[in-house]
Design a protein around this motif. Structure first.
Motif: not given
Length: 165
Positions: A117-126
């Motif tokens: 999900i983090v990669d799919k939504i192109k998050a800036d930070t986890l």
């Protein structure tokens, strides 16, 4: 004369939340330390439900699971999601009002779901909380935060609860 770009940068931060005090502390820490007034902030609350169990009409001990029992277990799971998200949104409400809060609920192995999900939504930070497991427990159970830190493409902040330090 050079034009000044006044457009605010957009920032998408994913916070993995669960039932633990550690994840709620990580959310509070994130809101206090990573949210900037100079950016347009989107905070994504990510909860991962365990994979749904496969029920047969007869379990290992020979008990029969009724449809009512299966529905009750599913309802409990949904209530748990709503409870965790409500707690997280209450924490968000105590901080800046210029934060857009999105909710995502995944299902499956937390390590894989969070990374995907983090990669799919192109998050800036986890941002994730640390449960503070010792070496042996972490070796047996595995560490979700360690796995995610090694596999996602964005920076990962692992927040330790002060009582676990």
């Amino acid at each position: 004369m050079e034009a000044v770009n006044l457009k605010k940068k957009q920032c998408k931060i994913v916070v993995a939340v669960d039932e633990s005090a550690e994840s709620m502390y990580a959310l509070s820490w994130c809101l206090s330390n990573l949210i900037s007034q100079a950016t347009i902030n989107t905070l994504v609350l990510l909860y991962v439900k365990p994979p749904p169990p496969v029920y047969s009409s007869l379990d290992v001990a020979g008990y029969i699971f009724s449809g009512d029992m299966i529905r009750a277990l599913e309802a409990y799971g949904n209530d748990l999601v709503n409870s965790v998200m409500a707690r997280a949104e209450d924490i968000c409400g105590k901080f800046s009002s210029n934060i857009k809060v999105d909710r995502i609920v995944g299902s499956g192995d937390a390590r894989d779901v969070i990374c995907n999900i983090v990669d799919k939504i192109k998050a800036d930070t986890l941002v994730m909380g640390s449960h503070g497991y010792g070496f042996f427990k972490r070796a047996i159970l595995g560490s979700v935060s360690d796995h995610c830190a090694k596999h996602v493409k964005c920076p990962v902040v692992i927040v330790k609860h002060p009582e676990k330090i």
